[in-house]
Design a protein around this motif. Structure first.
Motif, PDB file in Angstrom:
ATOM      1  N   ALA A   1      30.335  -3.074  44.264  1.00 17.17           N
ATOM      2  CA  ALA A   1      30.332  -1.873  45.096  1.00 17.17           C
ATOM      3  C   ALA A   1      31.655  -1.118  44.954  1.00 17.17           C
ATOM      4  N   GLY A   2      32.761  -1.846  45.009  1.00 13.97           N
ATOM      5  CA  GLY A   2      34.062  -1.205  44.839  1.00 13.97           C
ATOM      6  C   GLY A   2      34.210  -0.578  43.468  1.00 13.97           C
ATOM      7  N   LEU A   3      33.726  -1.272  42.444  1.00 15.24           N
ATOM      8  CA  LEU A   3      33.831  -0.755  41.082  1.00 15.24           C
ATOM      9  C   LEU A   3      33.018   0.520  40.904  1.00 15.24           C
ATOM     10  N   LEU A   4      31.841   0.581  41.513  1.00 13.03           N
ATOM     11  CA  LEU A   4      31.027   1.790  41.418  1.00 13.03           C
ATOM     12  C   LEU A   4      31.705   2.974  42.095  1.00 13.03           C
ATOM     13  N   ILE A   5      32.288   2.734  43.266  1.00 10.70           N
ATOM     14  CA  ILE A   5      32.996   3.805  43.977  1.00 10.70           C
ATOM     15  C   ILE A   5      34.128   4.353  43.121  1.00 10.70           C
ATOM     16  N   LEU A   6      34.940   3.442  42.574  1.00  9.64           N
ATOM     17  CA  LEU A   6      36.095   3.872  41.794  1.00  9.64           C
ATOM     18  C   LEU A   6      35.668   4.546  40.492  1.00  9.64           C
ATOM     19  N   SER A   7      34.637   4.011  39.850  1.00  6.49           N
ATOM     20  CA  SER A   7      34.177   4.608  38.591  1.00  6.49           C
ATOM     21  C   SER A   7      33.654   6.027  38.816  1.00  6.49           C
ATOM     22  N   PHE A   8      32.888   6.204  39.885  1.00  4.54           N
ATOM     23  CA  PHE A   8      32.343   7.526  40.182  1.00  4.54           C
ATOM     24  C   PHE A   8      33.458   8.491  40.558  1.00  4.54           C
ATOM     25  N   ALA A   9      34.447   8.006  41.309  1.00  2.77           N
ATOM     26  CA  ALA A   9      35.566   8.864  41.694  1.00  2.77           C
ATOM     27  C   ALA A   9      36.386   9.269  40.475  1.00  2.77           C
ATOM     28  N   ILE A  10      36.599   8.337  39.556  1.00  2.00           N
ATOM     29  CA  ILE A  10      37.324   8.671  38.325  1.00  2.00           C
ATOM     30  C   ILE A  10      36.566   9.725  37.539  1.00  2.00           C
ATOM     31  N   PHE A  11      35.250   9.576  37.469  1.00  5.77           N
ATOM     32  CA  PHE A  11      34.444  10.558  36.755  1.00  5.77           C
ATOM     33  C   PHE A  11      34.554  11.937  37.389  1.00  5.77           C
ATOM     34  N   LEU A  12      34.480  11.992  38.733  1.00  8.39           N
ATOM     35  CA  LEU A  12      34.510  13.281  39.421  1.00  8.39           C
ATOM     36  C   LEU A  12      35.903  13.908  39.448  1.00  8.39           C
TER      37      LEU A  12
END
Length: 430
Positions: free
Chosen positions: A196-207
């Protein structure tokens, strides 16, 4: 609790309280680095107080950490000499003071980690929690999820609690890589939280739509997975790494594909995905300024003064090497190059040794090297987390020196037992 406390001597109880308090204090300080919208930020104010208090109770600089301090001092001397070339100092003294403070944070982190291995865990936990929170702010802000959400964006890009998406994105990379390391090596029961944490950070990096952050994340993630794979003697673990890496890449790719279905995301992605932007290749664009700047450095060995380059060419250097030459002269440049080379070399020398701190060193070292590469196209001289990365690496180098000197592993009181790698919060595990 009281019965257990009654069996312990008062000194042992006091020592545990001090250890717990210091761990929380350090974790909180590192976490505050993720919230910088105004200067001075809470991070500066808090760390000044923390370093001051720590110094009162005994902040020792070892022979291992001393070179880090000396090189930063030489670098700053170069900046002060360069300042003499300016007709109008403007905000230069404050600028150098900020550099001095950030250099001190690197030395501080190195010194305390070397003395107490157990501080690595709260440093990474604090960083990860802050990254997830500021990452969520960036995501919610990007989609305008609440009134005033635009405060957490800039130029239609997620910026979280930062002033610049180009700082926001790279700040999230170390926690993301650490969570990834935990996914491929940790316990199965921890994986949902880590994922869950990895998905949040990955999506934030993308955005963040920061090309540098995208590249830094991809390079760091692949390198950490490859390093764990090659360093493992277990075929079972290697198979797990491959499977988890493939699943992780698939999930991230799916999330990106879903995001690209949103028109505003797709449009900005198409623009930002171009390798060379208009401001890079223009007649006096970023790349052209590199050549002009290095030529100027040959004529001004003492430098031209901090922040002067931008007043001449309309834009800052966007290059750590040119920044050192222009703002700190040849003397500062030599110190800065030595500092980066020594940090990379010293960290690499002990990178694959089986130590309880090796997962922390691996993640920090890989992301640090990625930042050096990123620094060739962007200014990051005042990125707070870059100095934290440097401090972590030098702290681990100091731990290895202590380990070699003692001829045995660090004592349980000052080390992280392997079983503690698997945390209730996300983190790497044996």
């Amino acid at each position: 609790m009281s019965a257990a406390a009654g069996t312990l001597p008062r000194t042992a109880i006091d020592a545990k309280l001090v250890a717990l308090t210091s761990s929380v204090a350090v974790g909180l300080g590192v976490g505050l680095a993720g919230f910088v919208q105004n200067e001075p930020a809470p991070y500066e104010l808090y760390m000044v107080a923390l370093i001051g208090i720590w110094a009162l109770f005994g902040l020792a600089i070892s022979r291992t950490t001393a070179p880090l301090l000396v090189l930063w001092i030489v670098y700053l001397i170069g900046g002060m000499i360069s300042m003499t070339q300016m007709g109008d100092l403007k905000d230069t003294p404050l600028y150098l003071a900020v550099t001095a403070f950030l250099a001190l944070t690197a030395v501080f982190v190195a010194a305390i980690v070397e003395k107490r291995t157990g501080l690595l865990r709260p440093i990474f936990i604090g960083w990860t929690l802050a990254a997830c929170l500021t990452g969520l702010l960036g995501i919610l802000g990007y989609f305008g999820a609440f009134p005033g959400a635009e405060r957490f964006t800039l130029y239609d890009r997620a910026a979280g609690a930062f002033k610049d998406p180009n700082v926001f994105g790279p700040f999230l990379v170390l926690p993301a890589v650490w969570l990834l390391h935990g996914l491929v090596t940790g316990r199965l029961m921890k994986m949902p939280v880590q994922a869950a944490g990895l998905l949040i950070l990955s999506f934030a990096i993308f955005l963040s739509f920061s090309r540098g952050a995208w590249g830094l994340y991809a390079l760091s993630a692949l390198t950490v997975c490859a390093a764990v794979f090659l360093n493992s003697s277990s075929n079972k673990l290697r198979l797990r790494i491959l499977v988890m890496a493939l699943i992780g890449m698939g999930v991230i790719a799916l999330a990106v594909m879903v995001a690209l279905q949103i028109p505003q995301v797709a449009t900005l992605f198409e623009t930002r995905a171009q390798l060379v932007q208009d401001y890079d290749g223009a007649r006096l664009g970023r790349f052209a300024r590199y050549g002009l700047g290095f030529a100027l450095a040959m004529e001004h060995p003492l430098g031209i003064g901090p922040l002067v380059f931008g007043t001449i060419f309309g834009e800052d250097t966007h290059n750590i090497w040119l920044k050192a030459l222009m703002d700190y002269g040849w003397l500062g440049f030599a110190a800065y190059v030595s500092l980066l080379v020594f940090t990379v070399a010293a960290g690499f020398r002990i990178l694959f040794r089986q130590r309880v701190w090796q997962p922390f060193l691996l993640c920090a070292w890989v992301v640090f090297v990625g930042h050096i590469l990123l620094g060739t196209v962007i200014d990051m001289d005042h990125w707070r987390h870059f100095y934290l990365l440097m401090g972590i690496i030098w702290g681990c180098v100091g731990l290895e020196a202590r380990h070699q000197a003692s001829g045995s592993a660090a004592s349980p009181a000052n080390s992280i037992a392997p079983r503690n790698y698997a945390l209730a919060l996300p983190g790497p595990s044996n």
